[in-house]
Design an enzyme around this catalytic site. Structure first.
Site, PDB file in Angstrom:
ATOM      1  N   LYS A  26       0.836  -1.190   0.000  1.00 14.46           N
ATOM      2  CA  LYS A  26       0.000   0.000   0.000  1.00 14.46           C
ATOM      3  C   LYS A  26       0.875   1.245   0.000  1.00 14.46           C
ATOM      4  CE  LYS A  26      -3.671   2.231   2.713  1.00 14.46           C
ATOM      5  NZ  LYS A  26      -4.533   2.100   3.905  1.00 14.46           N
ATOM      6  N   CYS A  94      -1.879   1.483 -17.944  1.00  9.61           N
ATOM      7  CA  CYS A  94      -1.802   0.252 -17.145  1.00  9.61           C
ATOM      8  C   CYS A  94      -1.114  -0.895 -17.870  1.00  9.61           C
ATOM      9  CB  CYS A  94      -3.197  -0.169 -16.717  1.00  9.61           C
ATOM     10  SG  CYS A  94      -4.028   1.067 -15.687  1.00  9.61           S
ATOM     11  N   SER A 128      -7.820   6.803  -5.365  1.00  9.52           N
ATOM     12  CA  SER A 128      -8.067   6.677  -6.801  1.00  9.52           C
ATOM     13  C   SER A 128      -7.073   7.496  -7.604  1.00  9.52           C
ATOM     14  CB  SER A 128      -9.491   7.136  -7.129  1.00  9.52           C
ATOM     15  OG  SER A 128     -10.435   6.349  -6.453  1.00  9.52           O
ATOM     16  N   ARG A 213     -17.615  -2.138   1.144  1.00  6.02           N
ATOM     17  CA  ARG A 213     -17.919  -0.752   0.784  1.00  6.02           C
ATOM     18  C   ARG A 213     -18.144  -0.573  -0.716  1.00  6.02           C
ATOM     19  NH1 ARG A 213     -14.741   3.548  -0.770  1.00  6.02           N
ATOM     20  NH2 ARG A 213     -12.764   2.498  -0.275  1.00  6.02           N
ATOM     21  N   CYS A 224     -12.140  -4.354  -6.718  1.00  2.29           N
ATOM     22  CA  CYS A 224     -11.346  -3.313  -7.386  1.00  2.29           C
ATOM     23  C   CYS A 224      -9.871  -3.486  -7.048  1.00  2.29           C
ATOM     24  CB  CYS A 224     -11.775  -1.919  -6.930  1.00  2.29           C
ATOM     25  SG  CYS A 224     -13.515  -1.548  -7.153  1.00  2.29           S
ATOM     26  N   CYS A 225      -9.008  -3.203  -8.010  1.00  4.40           N
ATOM     27  CA  CYS A 225      -7.574  -3.249  -7.725  1.00  4.40           C
ATOM     28  C   CYS A 225      -7.190  -2.028  -6.888  1.00  4.40           C
ATOM     29  CB  CYS A 225      -6.767  -3.280  -9.017  1.00  4.40           C
ATOM     30  SG  CYS A 225      -6.881  -1.779 -10.017  1.00  4.40           S
TER      31      CYS A 225
END
Length: 457
Positions: A26, A94, A128, A213, A224-225
């Site tokens: 993270k 990406c 995001s 969530r 979601c990635c």
């Protein structure tokens, strides 16, 4: 000059002879590392895997999305070496990591070099992805226009909107359910439990995935990635180089590789499915099957671009694993996990492993090389012989690659470990297969002396 001299030389075989990656983490965590340190670890691991010095590398293709110009040079100058070789910086959203891989393969295939490093990294911000250049045209503005022609634009990040709306279009057209997408998120988190490089290694129930969530509409956070920090690398080599350094036992051949960009259908058919890359993925896969002589049924293990669970399901159809509109049925049959027709994203995929943009494509390559060599430990796909990689970037570009061992007679024998724990959700009916695998492995262990095995965990 004769006509003979003008004929193109035959394209050379290309092999991946070394791979390495960092754990994906993270962004912003305590003691987080900067991109040169991440690149150093991935690059050194790839060189060590190949058992060659950096001085043997003739060119380098370095991928990243967020960073200043020549970050590729800074990433490797003081960690791998200052040898004066060409270093090419790559940015293709990406699909950046696999674009670096694509460029490296072309250099080998065309006879320009015999050994090339492909390396990708990303040092990201939390949350995001932001727009980074507000004083110029957004490169996906035309893609967004297509979506707005069909669905209302909402004040949330654009990427999840586009992929949710592509999923919504699929639901409206084919009757796919939100649960099908949730099952994909559940499956990928389950796979990542056995991947030490994954950002997340926690297993969730299907209900937890569906009730986590909300990000946008039916899409939840566990589908979601995440943004991630990380790096990955691959060493590519010619057949002559493989022979010179005696690397046959670990050389994974790139049988076919195709890169495609958007086609007219991305903008002219009022389809969000096509706007997010369906047709270019389909065409790249078709060309790879044609060039390799392979069919979807020949593939054993797949790493594909599951930036959101909706895109994984769409990609099943684009890759020809099932007919268009049948992705939900493929999920219900359990044909995307251990015991099914294919094991898809055994690493946990982007959803669970993480998505440091520049590193993702090369991390996919690393996972598939480990799978084909029999080095994937507890997430090993039994008997994996042919692998497929799919890496997509909006804006747009996709790279599809097919791999297998280049010299199977020289490949080392590795112990194949049991696949992940049994499936508990109806629709993934792999439990009996897991038990059979475990029984066969136990029989092999009893019949074979311990000294003959390499234990890998």
């Amino acid at each position: 000059m004769t006509l003979t001299s003008l004929r193109p030389r035959p394209l050379r075989r290309v092999f991946v002879v070394g791979v390495g990656m960092t754990k994906f983490v993270k962004p912003g965590v305590e003691n987080s590392r900067d991109y040169p340190d991440l690149a150093k670890e991935a690059g050194q691991k790839a060189l060590a895997d190949a058992q060659i010095p950096y001085s043997a590398v003739e060119q380098a293709c370095i991928g990243y999305v967020y960073g200043d110009s020549t970050s590729g040079q800074r990433a490797i100058y003081h960690s791998l070496g200052l040898t004066g070789i060409p270093i090419i910086n790559v940015n293709n959203n990406c699909s950046t990591g696999s674009t670096a891989l694509f460029m490296a393969r072309q250099l080998i295939q065309g006879g320009v070099a015999d050994c090339v490093l492909a390396l990708g990294f990303e040092k990201m911000e939390k949350g995001s992805l932001p727009a980074t250049s507000l004083n110029r045209t957004n490169p996906i503005d035309k893609h967004i226009e297509v979506m707005m022609n069909k669905y209302e634009l909402s004040p949330v990040p654009v990427a999840p909107q586009m992929f949710v709306n592509a999923g919504k279009e699929h639901m409206e057209k084919y009757g796919t359910k939100a649960e099908h997408f949730a099952k994909i998120g559940w499956k990928n988190h389950k796979h990542s439990v056995n991947n030490p490089y994954s950002q997340f290694q926690k297993e969730y129930s299907l209900d937890e995935v569906m009730t986590s969530r909300k990000v946008f509409d039916f899409l939840t956070i566990l589908q979601c990635c995440p943004t991630s920090d990380g790096a990955a690398a691959a060493i590519l080599a010619s057949e002559e180089f493989v022979q010179k350094y005696g690397l046959q036992s670990k050389a994974v051949e790139i049988l076919a590789q195709e890169m495609m960009t958007d086609l007219p259908s991305s903008f002219e058919e009022n389809s969000v499915i096509k706007t997010v890359g369906f047709d270019m993925s389909k065409e790249a896969a078709r060309k790879c099957y044609e060039k390799s002589g392979m069919r979807p049924s020949d593939i054993d293990v797949i790493e594909l671009h599951d930036c959101f669970s909706t895109n994984e399901l769409l990609t099943y159809e684009a890759l020809g694993l099932c007919a268009e509109g049948q992705g939900g049925k493929l999920v219900d049959r359990g044909d995307n996990t251990y015991g099914g027709k294919w094991v898809i994203n055994p690493s946990g995929g982007l959803i669970s492993k993480g998505h440091p943009l520049g590193a993702t494509g090369l991390a996919q390559c690393a996972e598939l090389c480990w799978q084909l060599r029999g080095e994937a430990g507890k997430r090993q796909v039994p008997g994996a012989k042919v692998a497929l990689q799919h890496n997509l970037g909006l804006g747009g570009a996709v790279v599809v690659t097919i791999y297998r061992m280049g010299f199977p007679e020289a490949a080392r024998t590795h112990q194949i470990e049991a696949a992940p724990t049994s499936a508990a959700v109806e629709g993934f009916k792999a439990n009996l297969v897991f038990k059979e695998i475990e029984k066969k492995l136990e029989e092999i262990r009893r019949l074979t002396a311990p000294s003959q095995w390499l234990t890998r965990t």
